[in-house]
Scaffold this motif. Structure first.
Motif, PDB file in Angstrom:
ATOM      1  N   VAL A  25       0.844  -1.201   0.000  1.00  0.00           N
ATOM      2  CA  VAL A  25       0.000   0.000   0.000  1.00  0.00           C
ATOM      3  C   VAL A  25       0.881   1.253   0.000  1.00  0.00           C
ATOM      4  O   VAL A  25       0.635   2.210  -0.746  1.00  0.00           O
ATOM      5  N   LEU A  26       1.920   1.255   0.823  1.00  0.00           N
ATOM      6  CA  LEU A  26       2.851   2.387   0.846  1.00  0.00           C
ATOM      7  C   LEU A  26       3.569   2.537  -0.491  1.00  0.00           C
ATOM      8  O   LEU A  26       3.886   3.654  -0.915  1.00  0.00           O
ATOM      9  N   TRP A  27       3.814   1.433  -1.163  1.00  0.00           N
ATOM     10  CA  TRP A  27       4.505   1.434  -2.455  1.00  0.00           C
ATOM     11  C   TRP A  27       3.686   2.148  -3.532  1.00  0.00           C
ATOM     12  O   TRP A  27       4.224   2.601  -4.537  1.00  0.00           O
ATOM     13  N   LEU A  28       2.365   2.274  -3.308  1.00  0.00           N
ATOM     14  CA  LEU A  28       1.506   2.971  -4.266  1.00  0.00           C
ATOM     15  C   LEU A  28       1.920   4.427  -4.435  1.00  0.00           C
ATOM     16  O   LEU A  28       1.790   4.986  -5.523  1.00  0.00           O
ATOM     17  N   GLY A  29       2.373   5.039  -3.359  1.00  0.00           N
ATOM     18  CA  GLY A  29       2.667   6.466  -3.424  1.00  0.00           C
ATOM     19  C   GLY A  29       4.117   6.811  -3.213  1.00  0.00           C
ATOM     20  O   GLY A  29       4.443   7.967  -2.932  1.00  0.00           O
ATOM     21  N   SER A  30       4.998   5.839  -3.332  1.00  0.00           N
ATOM     22  CA  SER A  30       6.408   6.132  -3.083  1.00  0.00           C
ATOM     23  C   SER A  30       7.281   5.475  -4.137  1.00  0.00           C
ATOM     24  O   SER A  30       6.835   4.615  -4.893  1.00  0.00           O
ATOM     25  N   HIS A  31       8.526   5.929  -4.182  1.00  0.00           N
ATOM     26  CA  HIS A  31       9.523   5.305  -5.053  1.00  0.00           C
ATOM     27  C   HIS A  31      10.581   4.744  -4.106  1.00  0.00           C
ATOM     28  O   HIS A  31      10.241   4.275  -3.021  1.00  0.00           O
ATOM     29  N   ILE A  32      11.833   4.788  -4.473  1.00  0.00           N
ATOM     30  CA  ILE A  32      12.862   4.252  -3.583  1.00  0.00           C
ATOM     31  C   ILE A  32      13.631   5.367  -2.877  1.00  0.00           C
ATOM     32  O   ILE A  32      14.707   5.131  -2.331  1.00  0.00           O
ATOM     33  N   TYR A  33      13.061   6.581  -2.882  1.00  0.00           N
ATOM     34  CA  TYR A  33      13.737   7.694  -2.222  1.00  0.00           C
ATOM     35  C   TYR A  33      13.880   7.437  -0.718  1.00  0.00           C
ATOM     36  O   TYR A  33      12.994   6.866  -0.086  1.00  0.00           O
ATOM     37  N   TRP A  34      14.995   7.893  -0.161  1.00  0.00           N
ATOM     38  CA  TRP A  34      15.187   7.870   1.283  1.00  0.00           C
ATOM     39  C   TRP A  34      14.357   8.998   1.905  1.00  0.00           C
ATOM     40  O   TRP A  34      14.291  10.084   1.359  1.00  0.00           O
ATOM     41  N   PRO A  35      13.679   8.779   3.049  1.00  0.00           N
ATOM     42  CA  PRO A  35      13.700   7.527   3.820  1.00  0.00           C
ATOM     43  C   PRO A  35      12.515   6.605   3.542  1.00  0.00           C
ATOM     44  O   PRO A  35      12.609   5.402   3.720  1.00  0.00           O
ATOM     45  N   GLU A  36      11.360   7.193   3.122  1.00  0.00           N
ATOM     46  CA  GLU A  36      10.151   6.369   3.069  1.00  0.00           C
ATOM     47  C   GLU A  36      10.250   5.248   2.036  1.00  0.00           C
ATOM     48  O   GLU A  36       9.791   4.122   2.281  1.00  0.00           O
ATOM     49  N   GLY A  37      10.866   5.543   0.885  1.00  0.00           N
ATOM     50  CA  GLY A  37      10.975   4.511  -0.145  1.00  0.00           C
ATOM     51  C   GLY A  37      11.882   3.371   0.277  1.00  0.00           C
ATOM     52  O   GLY A  37      11.585   2.198   0.023  1.00  0.00           O
ATOM     53  N   VAL A  38      12.993   3.708   0.909  1.00  0.00           N
ATOM     54  CA  VAL A  38      13.928   2.679   1.378  1.00  0.00           C
ATOM     55  C   VAL A  38      13.261   1.790   2.426  1.00  0.00           C
ATOM     56  O   VAL A  38      13.357   0.554   2.378  1.00  0.00           O
ATOM     57  N   ILE A  39      12.570   2.413   3.367  1.00  0.00           N
ATOM     58  CA  ILE A  39      11.889   1.644   4.413  1.00  0.00           C
ATOM     59  C   ILE A  39      10.795   0.767   3.806  1.00  0.00           C
ATOM     60  O   ILE A  39      10.609  -0.395   4.203  1.00  0.00           O
ATOM     61  N   THR A  40      10.092   1.304   2.802  1.00  0.00           N
ATOM     62  CA  THR A  40       9.009   0.545   2.166  1.00  0.00           C
ATOM     63  C   THR A  40       9.523  -0.723   1.499  1.00  0.00           C
ATOM     64  O   THR A  40       8.972  -1.813   1.697  1.00  0.00           O
ATOM     65  N   VAL A  41      10.587  -0.607   0.704  1.00  0.00           N
ATOM     66  CA  VAL A  41      11.076  -1.804   0.007  1.00  0.00           C
ATOM     67  C   VAL A  41      11.695  -2.802   0.986  1.00  0.00           C
ATOM     68  O   VAL A  41      11.614  -4.021   0.777  1.00  0.00           O
ATOM     69  N   LEU A  42      12.299  -2.301   2.064  1.00  0.00           N
ATOM     70  CA  LEU A  42      12.813  -3.228   3.078  1.00  0.00           C
ATOM     71  C   LEU A  42      11.665  -3.988   3.745  1.00  0.00           C
ATOM     72  O   LEU A  42      11.795  -5.182   4.050  1.00  0.00           O
ATOM     73  N   CYS A  43      10.542  -3.312   3.954  1.00  0.00           N
ATOM     74  CA  CYS A  43       9.371  -3.993   4.525  1.00  0.00           C
ATOM     75  C   CYS A  43       8.790  -5.004   3.541  1.00  0.00           C
ATOM     76  O   CYS A  43       8.291  -6.062   3.955  1.00  0.00           O
ATOM     77  N   LEU A  44       8.856  -4.697   2.246  1.00  0.00           N
ATOM     78  CA  LEU A  44       8.441  -5.684   1.249  1.00  0.00           C
ATOM     79  C   LEU A  44       9.293  -6.944   1.369  1.00  0.00           C
ATOM     80  O   LEU A  44       8.783  -8.070   1.326  1.00  0.00           O
ATOM     81  N   GLY A  45      10.593  -6.748   1.520  1.00  0.00           N
ATOM     82  CA  GLY A  45      11.480  -7.894   1.681  1.00  0.00           C
ATOM     83  C   GLY A  45      11.238  -8.645   2.970  1.00  0.00           C
ATOM     84  O   GLY A  45      11.277  -9.882   3.007  1.00  0.00           O
ATOM     85  N   LEU A  46      10.967  -7.903   4.050  1.00  0.00           N
ATOM     86  CA  LEU A  46      10.693  -8.537   5.339  1.00  0.00           C
ATOM     87  C   LEU A  46       9.426  -9.382   5.262  1.00  0.00           C
ATOM     88  O   LEU A  46       9.398 -10.534   5.725  1.00  0.00           O
ATOM     89  N   GLY A  47       8.369  -8.819   4.674  1.00  0.00           N
ATOM     90  CA  GLY A  47       7.122  -9.565   4.553  1.00  0.00           C
ATOM     91  C   GLY A  47       7.287 -10.824   3.722  1.00  0.00           C
ATOM     92  O   GLY A  47       6.825 -11.909   4.102  1.00  0.00           O
TER      93      GLY A  47
END
Length: 219
Positions: free
Chosen positions: A177-199
């Motif tokens: 859901v967070l990935w809908l509005g973000s890219h890989i920019y620091w910090p939110e994008g980096v945290i989002t993709v790491l959470c994708l990997g964690l899940g």
């Protein structure tokens, strides 16, 4: 002379999954998110003529990486069948096509244009158009990924049990859901993709550690 009788194999049992297999599988589904997070730390927050070279190089390198994010979901679905698996594959396909198009247009093409154009008016018009097109492509692609994440979680829950996959599935879907509005920019994008990997990693652990029974199609 007495004849020994070997116990018959129970088809509902299998050998326990090795720790090495679990670790390798979890590393496999988390690898692409970690690579994207590392790239996000290097990603310029703004595209200017000073950052255009790094912007272009980064997006060229990421062209073959972004589609592989969907590969983590497909890896989790290996050996499973059913409608939810089909939905996950369709969502993964949409993500891979449209998000890669976003990377090519808003990343490589726009960066190249800015690096080779000195007319501010032309850049403004082109930038506005690219933002609109790129935003639409990114939204379609990330929506496909969200669809694939939900379908993957449901498919795994149907096969291995809701409680077993609840934690990993919740993290994966929330990050999608967070990935809908973000890219890989620091910090939110980096945290989002790491959470994708964690899940995805937690889902792989849940899948590999699940009590086994006869293989069943997901319905």
């Amino acid at each position: 002379m007495p004849t020994s009788v070997l116990p018959s194999a129970d088809p509902a049992r299998r050998e326990p999954v090795s720790t090495r297999r679990i670790v390798l599988g979890t590393a496999a589904v988390a690898l692409v998110p970690v690579v994207l997070a590392a790239a996000g730390l290097l990603h310029p927050h703004h595209l200017t003529q000073d950052t255009a070279g790094r912007w272009i190089t980064l997006h060229l390198l990421l062209l073959p990486v972004f589609p592989l994010l969907a590969g983590s979901l497909l890896f989790l679905l290996r050996g499973l069948r059913g409608p939810w698996v089909t939905v996950a594959r369709v969502g993964s396909y949409l993500y891979a096509i449209f998000y890669t198009a976003l990377d090519a247009i808003a990343g490589v093409a726009y960066g190249t244009l800015l690096a080779n154009t000195d007319d501010p008016a032309s850049l403004t018009r082109a930038g506005t158009a690219i933002d609109v097109v790129g935003g639409a492509l990114g939204l379609i692609g990330s929506s496909g990924f969200l669809l694939a994440s939900v379908a993957t979680t449901v498919a795994l829950a149907s096969r291995y049990g809701t409680r077993r996959v609840a934690t990993g599935g919740t993290i994966l879907i929330a990050a999608s859901v967070l990935w809908l509005g973000s890219h890989i920019y620091w910090p939110e994008g980096v945290i989002t993709v790491l959470c994708l990997g964690l899940g995805a990693g937690l889902l792989n652990i849940a899948r590999e550690g699940a009590p086994s029974g006869p293989a069943a199609a997901v319905s």
